[in-house]
Design a protein around this motif. Structure first.
Motif, short mmCIF file in Angstrom:
data_model
loop_
_atom_site.label_atom_id
_atom_site.label_comp_id
_atom_site.label_asym_id
_atom_site.label_seq_id
_atom_site.Cartn_x
_atom_site.Cartn_y
_atom_site.Cartn_z
N VAL A 71 0.80 -1.23 0.00
CA VAL A 71 0.00 0.00 0.00
C VAL A 71 0.83 1.28 0.00
CG1 VAL A 71 -1.88 -1.21 1.19
CG2 VAL A 71 -0.25 0.15 2.54
N HIS A 72 2.14 1.20 0.00
CA HIS A 72 2.96 2.39 0.25
C HIS A 72 2.78 3.53 -0.75
CE1 HIS A 72 5.64 0.46 -2.68
NE2 HIS A 72 6.23 1.64 -2.80
N ASP A 73 2.36 3.25 -1.97
CA ASP A 73 2.25 4.30 -2.99
C ASP A 73 0.82 4.67 -3.35
OD1 ASP A 73 4.88 5.07 -3.36
OD2 ASP A 73 5.25 3.73 -5.04
N ILE A 74 -0.18 4.25 -2.58
CA ILE A 74 -1.56 4.57 -2.94
C ILE A 74 -1.86 6.07 -2.86
CG2 ILE A 74 -2.48 2.28 -2.40
CD1 ILE A 74 -3.60 3.54 0.22
N GLY A 75 -1.00 6.82 -2.21
CA GLY A 75 -1.19 8.27 -2.15
C GLY A 75 -1.17 8.92 -3.52
N HIS A 76 -0.49 8.29 -4.48
CA HIS A 76 -0.48 8.82 -5.85
C HIS A 76 -1.88 8.78 -6.47
CE1 HIS A 76 3.82 9.33 -6.22
NE2 HIS A 76 4.03 8.09 -5.82
N VAL A 77 -2.69 7.81 -6.07
CA VAL A 77 -4.05 7.68 -6.58
C VAL A 77 -5.01 8.52 -5.74
CG1 VAL A 77 -5.92 6.05 -7.07
CG2 VAL A 77 -3.55 5.40 -7.53
N LEU A 78 -4.76 8.59 -4.45
CA LEU A 78 -5.63 9.36 -3.56
C LEU A 78 -5.57 10.85 -3.88
CD1 LEU A 78 -4.79 7.63 -0.18
CD2 LEU A 78 -7.01 7.59 -1.35
N ARG A 79 -4.37 11.35 -4.15
CA ARG A 79 -4.17 12.77 -4.43
C ARG A 79 -3.26 12.91 -5.65
NH1 ARG A 79 -4.43 15.99 0.50
NH2 ARG A 79 -6.40 15.39 1.45
N PRO A 80 -3.78 12.69 -6.84
CA PRO A 80 -2.95 12.81 -8.05
C PRO A 80 -2.31 14.19 -8.13
CG PRO A 80 -5.10 11.89 -8.58
CD PRO A 80 -5.17 12.36 -7.15
N GLY A 81 -1.04 14.19 -8.48
CA GLY A 81 -0.32 15.45 -8.63
C GLY A 81 0.40 15.91 -7.38
N ASP A 82 0.06 15.38 -6.22
CA ASP A 82 0.76 15.76 -4.99
C ASP A 82 1.80 14.69 -4.69
OD1 ASP A 82 1.66 16.75 -2.60
OD2 ASP A 82 -0.24 16.56 -1.54
N ASP A 83 2.80 14.63 -5.54
CA ASP A 83 3.77 13.55 -5.44
C ASP A 83 4.63 13.66 -4.18
OD1 ASP A 83 2.89 12.49 -7.91
OD2 ASP A 83 4.00 14.09 -8.91
N ALA A 84 4.97 14.87 -3.78
CA ALA A 84 5.79 15.03 -2.58
C ALA A 84 5.05 14.58 -1.33
CB ALA A 84 6.23 16.49 -2.43
N GLY A 85 3.71 14.67 -1.34
CA GLY A 85 2.93 14.29 -0.16
C GLY A 85 2.32 12.90 -0.23
N HIS A 86 2.71 12.11 -1.24
CA HIS A 86 2.02 10.82 -1.43
C HIS A 86 2.19 9.88 -0.25
CE1 HIS A 86 5.90 9.04 -2.73
NE2 HIS A 86 5.30 7.87 -2.53
N ALA A 87 3.35 9.89 0.40
CA ALA A 87 3.57 8.97 1.53
C ALA A 87 2.66 9.35 2.70
CB ALA A 87 5.03 8.99 1.95
N ALA A 88 2.55 10.64 2.99
CA ALA A 88 1.69 11.09 4.09
C ALA A 88 0.23 10.79 3.80
CB ALA A 88 1.90 12.59 4.34
N HIS A 89 -0.20 11.02 2.56
CA HIS A 89 -1.60 10.74 2.21
C HIS A 89 -1.92 9.25 2.36
CE1 HIS A 89 -2.00 14.82 0.99
NE2 HIS A 89 -1.25 14.70 -0.08
N ALA A 90 -1.00 8.41 1.89
CA ALA A 90 -1.20 6.96 2.01
C ALA A 90 -1.22 6.54 3.47
CB ALA A 90 -0.13 6.21 1.23
N ALA A 91 -0.28 7.06 4.25
CA ALA A 91 -0.20 6.70 5.67
C ALA A 91 -1.47 7.10 6.42
CB ALA A 91 1.02 7.36 6.31
N ASP A 92 -1.96 8.30 6.16
CA ASP A 92 -3.18 8.76 6.82
C ASP A 92 -4.39 7.91 6.41
OD1 ASP A 92 -1.71 10.74 8.05
OD2 ASP A 92 -2.35 12.33 6.67
N ALA A 93 -4.43 7.51 5.15
CA ALA A 93 -5.57 6.73 4.65
C ALA A 93 -5.62 5.34 5.26
CB ALA A 93 -5.52 6.64 3.13
#
Length: 198
Positions: A71-93
Motif C-alpha cells: 500500500v505504500h504508494d496509494i497516495g499517488h491515486v488518492l491525491r494525483p499530482g501531490d507527489d511530494a505528499g504521497h507517503a503522508a496521504h497513504a499513511a493517513d488513509a
C-alpha cells in the motif's frame, strides 16, 4: 480520505493499474534502461505487487511489513499530482484500517530513501529524476541520520524502501492483487483488536 474497509482498499489498489509515478518524483529510483513517457516503467499496481512479494520472500513472518509494501504508494491515486505528499496521504488513509505500524512504515518510506542516499551514496539502481536519489530535502544531514536511526521503525522502513526500489521490473509477474485480500483482512482484524483494547 480514511479507508475503513478492506473492500475500499482493494478497490483503490485495483485503481492503481495503469497509473505511473512521475519521472521526476523526488526520492524514487529505477533500473537503468526502463521508463516511459508516463514516468516509471512499472505501473503502481504491478509495483505494489512486486514490492510486497519481495518483502514476503525476505520477511515471511512480518505480515505488516508486507502489507506496507503493498500500500505504500496509494497516495499517488488518492491525491494525483501531490507527489511530494504521497507517503503522508497513504499513511493517513491506511491508519484507521491497518494500524499504526503499517501507517508509520508507509510514512517513512521517503525518509528511508533520503537516509539510504546519505548513508550509502551510489547504492542500487540509477536515480530516476534530477532530484533523486535523495528526495525532498536532499540527502539527510548527520543530525537527521541520527534521528532517523533512533526511530523504532527505521530498520523496517529501510527494508521497505529497498524493496520499493527493487520492485520496478517491467513484465515481472508477481501474482494477483486478490491474493493479498486475506492478508489485508488479517492485518485489519488485528489492528481493530488492538484498537479495541487501547
Amino acid at each position: 480520505m480514511e479507508l475503513r474497509s478492506v473492500e475500499e482498499l482493494m478497490d483503490l489498489l485495483h485503481a492503481c493499474r495503469g497509473v505511473h509515478e512521475p519521472t521526476e518524483l523526488p526520492g524514487s529510483r529505477r533500473r537503468p534502461g526502463g521508463g516511459t513517457s508516463q514516468g516509471d516503467p512499472v505501473d503502481l499496481h504491478d509495483h505494489a505487487l512486486q514490492t510486497a512479494a519481495l518483502l514476503r520472500r525476505g520477511h515471511p513472518s512480518d505480515k505488516e511489513l508486507q502489507v506496507a509494501g503493498l500500500v505504500h504508494d496509494i497516495g499517488h491515486v488518492l491525491r494525483p499530482g501531490d507527489d511530494a505528499g504521497h507517503a503522508a496521504h497513504a499513511a493517513d488513509a491506511v491508519r484507521p484500517l491497518l494500524g499504526e505500524r503499517v501507517s508509520g512504515l508507509v510514512r517513512l518510506h521517503i525518509a528511508a530513501g533520503r537516509y539510504l542516499a546519505a548513508a550509502s551514496p551510489g547504492r542500487g539502481p540509477a536515480p530516476r529524476g534530477p532530484l533523486a536519489p535523495a528526495g525532498p530535502g536532499g540527502a539527510m544531514t548527520p543530525g537527521e541520520l541520527a534521528a532517523f536511526e533512533h526511530d523504532p521503525l527505521a530498520e523496517d522502513a529501510v527494508t521497505l524502501r529497498q524493496a520499493d526500489d527493487a520492485g520496478r521490473v517491467p513484465g515481472l509477474y508477481a501474482g494477483d492483487m486478490e491474493d493479498w485480500r486475506t492478508l489485508l483482512e488479517l492485518v485489519a482484524e488485528r489492528s481493530a483488536r488492538l484498537g479495541a483494547t487501547d
